[in-house]
Design a protein around this motif. Structure first.
Motif, short mmCIF file in Angstrom:
data_model
loop_
_atom_site.label_atom_id
_atom_site.label_comp_id
_atom_site.label_asym_id
_atom_site.label_seq_id
_atom_site.Cartn_x
_atom_site.Cartn_y
_atom_site.Cartn_z
N GLN A 85 0.80 -1.08 -0.02
CA GLN A 85 0.11 -0.10 0.00
C GLN A 85 0.75 1.22 -0.12
O GLN A 85 1.95 1.29 0.61
CB GLN A 85 -0.78 -0.27 1.20
CG GLN A 85 -1.99 1.01 0.91
CD GLN A 85 -3.14 0.83 2.21
OE1 GLN A 85 -3.22 -0.46 2.61
NE2 GLN A 85 -3.73 1.83 2.49
N SER A 94 -6.23 3.84 -1.00
CA SER A 94 -5.84 2.28 -0.82
C SER A 94 -5.03 2.16 -2.10
O SER A 94 -5.08 1.03 -2.74
CB SER A 94 -7.33 1.60 -0.86
OG SER A 94 -7.83 1.70 0.46
N ILE A 96 -1.99 1.21 -4.47
CA ILE A 96 -0.88 0.15 -4.23
C ILE A 96 0.20 0.48 -5.19
O ILE A 96 0.10 0.98 -6.34
CB ILE A 96 -1.55 -1.17 -4.44
CG1 ILE A 96 -2.12 -1.41 -5.97
CG2 ILE A 96 -2.58 -1.64 -3.32
CD1 ILE A 96 -2.43 -2.60 -6.40
#
Length: 297
Positions: A85, A94, A96
């Motif tokens: 993350q 969120s 990545i």
């Protein structure tokens, strides 16, 4: 739709204690581009909704593949170790990061929100398309293809990489087949092997020059040496050089012609000494006779 706009998915969830709860997932509709062996960020913002994990998947249908979650993965799944993350413990971001990309990573990535006691799907993002570009093949050059050394001396074996490859060692071997022998590695040697203590890198600070130096050569060091690049978690073979032939000569002994010249020189020197001695002896005798005549007179 104008490029740069964000696509939002809004889900209404009713909770007896909280009433209506909105879950909004925003993913950039544009494609994300990465390069093989590089890294890329896939964005996702999640707001609202009940407590529960955010999970990432690649593609849909029968090709759907679990990728990552900051919470424990679903049963019988595990996080891809290359994924993390971007902003740990962030309330809404969120996004990545995927490192060590490969061509198989190309696809559409979905950011999904789960919630409730039974961890059911609450909302799914619209997906972000990831395209991974291939790098040119890594080429190992060993030039010149033959070198010569002398017993008890040292020699340099050349090796140049066309580019910095994936993480992993470069290893040197002598010969091939059943006679193949491990010599040296820039990383940890393979199991049950060890680096030859006579071998070292010539330019340890240059990531693409993996030339080595061998000192205290012996006649048994003669052979063909290969520079080999490995990469990845399982250290798979990436590329191999064409090899450099090393020939080790024995220490040179004086040749027969040199011995002959030395012998002639010594004989001439002895002859000259003998002639000088004979000449001095004659002079001495003549002087003795002259002195006898002087005394007689």
């Amino acid at each position: 739709m104008e490029r740069g706009l964000l696509v939002s998915l809004v889900i209404l969830v009713f909770s007896p204690s909280r009433g209506v709860s909105l879950t909004i997932i925003i993913q950039d509709p544009g494609s994300v581009t990465g390069t093989e062996e590089g890294e890329v960020t896939v964005p996702c913002t999640v707001t609202g909704g009940p407590a529960g994990p955010v999970r990432w998947y690649r593609d849909t249908g029968s090709g759907r593949q679990y990728l990552y979650s900051p919470s424990p993965p679903p049963p019988n799944e595990r996080n891809d170790p290359r994924v993390s993350q971007v902003h740990q413990n962030h309330a809404t971001d969120s996004s990545i990061r995927i490192v060590n990309l490969n061509l198989r990573d190309s696809g559409t990535y979905y950011c999904d929100k789960y919630g409730g006691i039974d961890v059911t799907l609450i909302a799914s993002g619209s997906g972000s398309r990831l395209s991974v570009r291939a790098l040119p093949p890594l080429i190992i050059t060993q030039d010149p293809d033959s070198v010569t050394g002398t017993e008890e001396g040292e020699v340099t074996l050349p090796c140049t990489l066309s580019r910095v490859g994936p993480a992993g060692p470069v290893r040197w071997y002598r010969d091939t087949g059943s006679g193949r022998q491990y010599l040296y590695s820039t990383g940890t040697p393979p199991p049950n092997e060890r680096n030859d203590p006579r071998v070292s890198r010539v330019y340890p600070d240059y990531p693409t020059d993996l030339s080595i130096r061998i000192v205290n050569l012996t006649l048994s060091d003669s052979g063909t040496y290969y520079c080999v690049k490995y990469g990845g978690f399982v250290e798979t073979l990436i590329a191999s050089g064409s090899g450099t032939r090393l020939s080790v000569r024995g220490e040179e002994a004086p040749c027969s012609s040199n011995l002959f010249l030395v012998s002639v020189f010594l004989l001439v020197k002895l002859a000259l000494l003998a002639a000088i001695n004979a000449f001095l002896f004659v002079l001495l005798k003549l002087e003795q006779r002259r002195l006898k005549r002087v005394d007689a007179e």
